[in-house]
Design an enzyme around this catalytic site. Structure first.
Site, PDB file in Angstrom:
ATOM      1  N   PHE A 111     -10.538  -0.383   1.164  1.00 20.58           N
ATOM      2  CA  PHE A 111     -10.099  -1.268   2.242  1.00 20.58           C
ATOM      3  C   PHE A 111     -10.682  -2.655   2.032  1.00 20.58           C
ATOM      4  O   PHE A 111     -11.896  -2.848   1.990  1.00 20.58           O
ATOM      5  CB  PHE A 111     -10.505  -0.714   3.611  1.00 20.58           C
ATOM      6  CG  PHE A 111      -9.782  -1.419   4.707  1.00 20.58           C
ATOM      7  CD1 PHE A 111      -8.479  -1.057   5.037  1.00 20.58           C
ATOM      8  CD2 PHE A 111     -10.368  -2.492   5.360  1.00 20.58           C
ATOM      9  CE1 PHE A 111      -7.777  -1.742   6.024  1.00 20.58           C
ATOM     10  CE2 PHE A 111      -9.679  -3.187   6.347  1.00 20.58           C
ATOM     11  CZ  PHE A 111      -8.387  -2.807   6.685  1.00 20.58           C
ATOM     12  N   ASP A 134       0.853  -1.195   0.000  1.00 27.06           N
ATOM     13  CA  ASP A 134       0.000   0.000   0.000  1.00 27.06           C
ATOM     14  C   ASP A 134       0.891   1.248   0.000  1.00 27.06           C
ATOM     15  O   ASP A 134       1.283   1.734  -1.065  1.00 27.06           O
ATOM     16  CB  ASP A 134      -0.921  -0.065   1.224  1.00 27.06           C
ATOM     17  CG  ASP A 134      -1.905   1.075   1.292  1.00 27.06           C
ATOM     18  OD1 ASP A 134      -2.084   1.770   0.288  1.00 27.06           O
ATOM     19  OD2 ASP A 134      -2.513   1.285   2.367  1.00 27.06           O
TER      20      ASP A 134
HETATM   21  P1  IMP Z   1       2.270  -0.521   3.661  1.00 27.72           P
HETATM   22  O1  IMP Z   1       3.488  -0.401   4.533  1.00 27.72           O
HETATM   23  O2  IMP Z   1       1.348   0.663   3.784  1.00 27.72           O
HETATM   24  O3  IMP Z   1       2.560  -0.886   2.238  1.00 27.72           O
HETATM   25  O4  IMP Z   1       1.443  -1.595   4.386  1.00 27.72           O
HETATM   26  C1  IMP Z   1       1.153  -2.848   4.002  1.00 27.72           C
HETATM   27  C2  IMP Z   1       0.349  -3.432   5.149  1.00 27.72           C
HETATM   28  O5  IMP Z   1      -0.789  -2.591   5.467  1.00 27.72           O
HETATM   29  C3  IMP Z   1      -0.212  -4.757   4.714  1.00 27.72           C
HETATM   30  O6  IMP Z   1       0.666  -5.803   5.000  1.00 27.72           O
HETATM   31  C4  IMP Z   1      -1.505  -4.807   5.486  1.00 27.72           C
HETATM   32  O7  IMP Z   1      -1.276  -5.358   6.750  1.00 27.72           O
HETATM   33  C5  IMP Z   1      -1.934  -3.357   5.674  1.00 27.72           C
HETATM   34  N1  IMP Z   1      -2.982  -2.960   4.688  1.00 27.72           N
HETATM   35  C6  IMP Z   1      -2.876  -2.044   3.699  1.00 27.72           C
HETATM   36  N2  IMP Z   1      -4.031  -1.949   3.000  1.00 27.72           N
HETATM   37  C7  IMP Z   1      -4.886  -2.850   3.554  1.00 27.72           C
HETATM   38  C8  IMP Z   1      -6.259  -3.229   3.263  1.00 27.72           C
HETATM   39  O8  IMP Z   1      -6.930  -2.753   2.330  1.00 27.72           O
HETATM   40  N3  IMP Z   1      -6.766  -4.189   4.073  1.00 27.72           N
HETATM   41  C9  IMP Z   1      -6.092  -4.768   5.094  1.00 27.72           C
HETATM   42  N4  IMP Z   1      -4.816  -4.437   5.385  1.00 27.72           N
HETATM   43  C10 IMP Z   1      -4.213  -3.478   4.642  1.00 27.72           C
END
Ligand code: IMP
Length: 179
Positions: free
Chosen positions: A151, A101
């Site tokens: 989400f 994300d």
């Molecule tokens: P990043 O560091 O923001 O890329 O985070 C990735 C982490 O955020 C993932 O491993 C998930 O645990 C959480 N995450 C990001 N988007 C979602 C979503 O739409 N649903 C559930 N968890 C999410």
């Protein structure tokens, strides 16, 4: 479909088909490299288990549980709750994530594994949400599905630790997290 789900965006059948495609690619690209698949807990579990079934070359597995600093920029601050045991010096690593994300988590882990001397690092992710990036991170090479900034839960992804056990990915109804 469960009543807390607004829409199924990735059915189990589609996930398995995509894991088969990506598994074949990885098999071809890593056949003489004995890669180490490193899963980021806990969200990776169903995807990791499905993907590895479709990889037909020698490989090892290990897992990490980390949380990265959730700010607007990458600080290098990553807390390791569970570390890998395998020595990755000179090894080819494939990081397995549920979703990329903001890019913060994956980039912190990559920095760490590069410092430890990995020979190469690529990312395999079930979902990619490119609109969420807040840093320039290494982009995933193997992506099952690119999604809109919504989400989602299921197939490893949670909301407050729930719904990881759904065998598909769906958009969570706003009423669940806005109540
Ligand atoms: P990043 O560091 O923001 O890329 O985070 C990735 C982490 O955020 C993932 O491993 C998930 O645990 C959480 N995450 C990001 N988007 C979602 C979503 O739409 N649903 C559930 N968890 C999410």
């Amino acid at each position: 479909m469960e009543d807390f789900i607004e829409e199924v965006i990735f059915s189990n059948e589609e996930i398995v088909k995509k894991c088969d495609e990506i598994g074949k690619l990885i098999t071809e690209e890593y056949k003489d490299k004995k890669p180490v698949l490193i899963g980021l807990l806990k969200g990776c579990i169903p995807f990791f288990a499905e993907l590895m079934k479709h990889i037909k070359c020698d490989m090892e597995i290990d897992f990490m549980d980390v949380s990265s600093y959730q700010g607007s920029h990458s600080t290098g601050a990553v807390t390791i709750h569970k570390d890998i045991k395998v020595d990755i010096r000179n090894r080819h690593v494939i990081l397995v994530e549920d979703i990329v994300d903001s890019g913060l988590t994956i980039q912190e882990v990559i920095n760490l594994l590069e410092d430890r001397g990995a020979k190469s690092i690529e990312i395999a992710t079930l979902l990619d949400k490119p609109a969420g990036r807040v840093i320039e991170c290494k982009e995933p090479k193997y992506i099952c599905k690119t999604i809109e900034p919504k989400f989602v839960v299921g197939f490893g992804l949670d909301y407050n630790q729930l719904y990881r056990n759904l065998d598909y990915v769906g958009v969570l109804k706003r009423s669940v997290y806005e109540k």
